[in-house]
Enzyme design. Structure first.
Site, PDB file in Angstrom:
ATOM      1  N   THR A 191      -7.184  11.535 -14.502  1.00  0.00           N
ATOM      2  CA  THR A 191      -7.976  11.979 -15.649  1.00  0.00           C
ATOM      3  C   THR A 191      -8.697  10.795 -16.271  1.00  0.00           C
ATOM      4  OG1 THR A 191      -6.601  13.903 -16.161  1.00  0.00           O
ATOM      5  CG2 THR A 191      -7.865  12.970 -17.979  1.00  0.00           C
ATOM      6  N   PHE A 193     -10.257   9.358 -19.610  1.00  0.00           N
ATOM      7  CA  PHE A 193     -10.210   9.452 -21.062  1.00  0.00           C
ATOM      8  C   PHE A 193     -11.297   8.567 -21.657  1.00  0.00           C
ATOM      9  CE2 PHE A 193      -5.986  10.405 -19.561  1.00  0.00           C
ATOM     10  CZ  PHE A 193      -5.450  11.319 -20.445  1.00  0.00           C
TER      11      PHE A 193
END
Length: 297
Positions: A191, A193
């Site tokens: 992921t 961020f």
């Protein structure tokens, strides 16, 4: 209800008290303690004070009100794509992106009992990242506000036929058993961020550093509008590393694009490309320039 499950409340209250004493050191994140956003925040800034917020929007509000110095927000996942609503939340917040952080993501199936399980609760992103695993076992995915919050909910429920998909840390925090680890469908699951603050970075602090600039723009509702917009970067030799479309309003006539380019304002090529883009589109809004952590391509 916009509140954490009881097993998380004592930890949340402790973290909020510490953050309130030194808000400039606080880094807000959406989710309960033990969530992926919490762990990403601590990886990015180990000396910061984590400030758990019920939602991503609440985390952004914490920065806007001065309750936190910055916020850590997931924007996209290698397996499941864009995090829902983030393209609307970032521009509406009025905050600037000042950093990016990439974190490998792993999920564990955790519960009070040993199973079998009728349902597994988690954030929609985590459910999507583990959908094959759940389908093969006949477990129904149930949406929850965040991964660690789902673990706290399962702990509070007292039920033995439901489980949570959450980071392994959440099992330790909320007294659950890890039934199976690494249940994500792709083990290179990552992921991205971004860190947001009230003020953008000083351009001088980025001199000599590979940078990313993130912005949104709205194309005109005419033939070849996107072709003309993208040509601004091609003709000026600016590399675009991300482009995603989304709709503004219900007319489906105002198409917005969320984009990343390599470089930043102040670079003559970037300045020329953005000037041309402003001419070719209805609007352009910069969301921030910040150090590039990972080379795209």
């Amino acid at each position: 209800m916009r509140q954490f499950a009881k097993p998380a409340l004592a930890i949340v209250d402790s973290m909020r008290t510490a953050a309130a004493a030194e808000p400039a050191r606080a880094i807000a994140f959406g989710g309960a303690p033990g969530s992926n956003s919490h762990q990403a925040a601590m990886q990015f800034a180990p000396d910061a004070l984590p400030l758990p917020c019920f939602s991503f929007e609440d985390a952004l509000d914490a920065v806007e009100t001065g309750a936190a110095g910055c916020a850590m927000i997931p924007i996209e996942n290698s397996q499941h794509g864009r995090v829902a609503d983030i393209h609307f939340l970032l521009p509406e917040s009025g905050l600037a992106i000042v950093a990016e952080h990439f974190m490998p993501i792993t999920h564990a199936l955790m519960a009070l009992g040993e199973g079998p399980f009728e349902a597994a609760y988690s954030h929609p992103q985590a459910l999507g990242q583990s959908r094959h695993y759940l389908h093969q076992r006949g477990i129904t995915g149930m949406s929850y506000a965040d991964t660690a919050g789902a673990a706290a909910f399962v702990a509070e429920s007292g039920k033995f036929d439901i489980a949570a998909l959450a980071p392994p840390l959440a099992a330790d925090l909320y007294g659950l058993k890890i039934i199976e680890s690494a249940v994500e469908d792709a083990h290179d699951n990552t992921t991205r961020f971004v860190v947001l603050a009230k003020d953008p970075l000083d351009p001088h602090s980025l001199a000599g550093t590979p940078t990313i600039t993130t912005f949104i723009f709205e194309v005109k509702n005419i033939p070849a509008a996107l072709y003309k917009a993208l040509g601004c970067f091609a003709t000026n030799g600016v590399n675009m590393t991300k482009l995603e479309s989304y709709q503004k309003g219900a007319s489906f006539a105002a198409t917005m694009f969320f984009a990343d380019i390599e470089g930043m304002p102040g670079d003559p090529r970037v300045d020329a490309a953005l000037d041309e883009l402003a001419f070719q589109t209805n609007s352009v809004r910069l969301l921030g320039s910040y150090p590039q952590v990972r080379k795209r391509g």
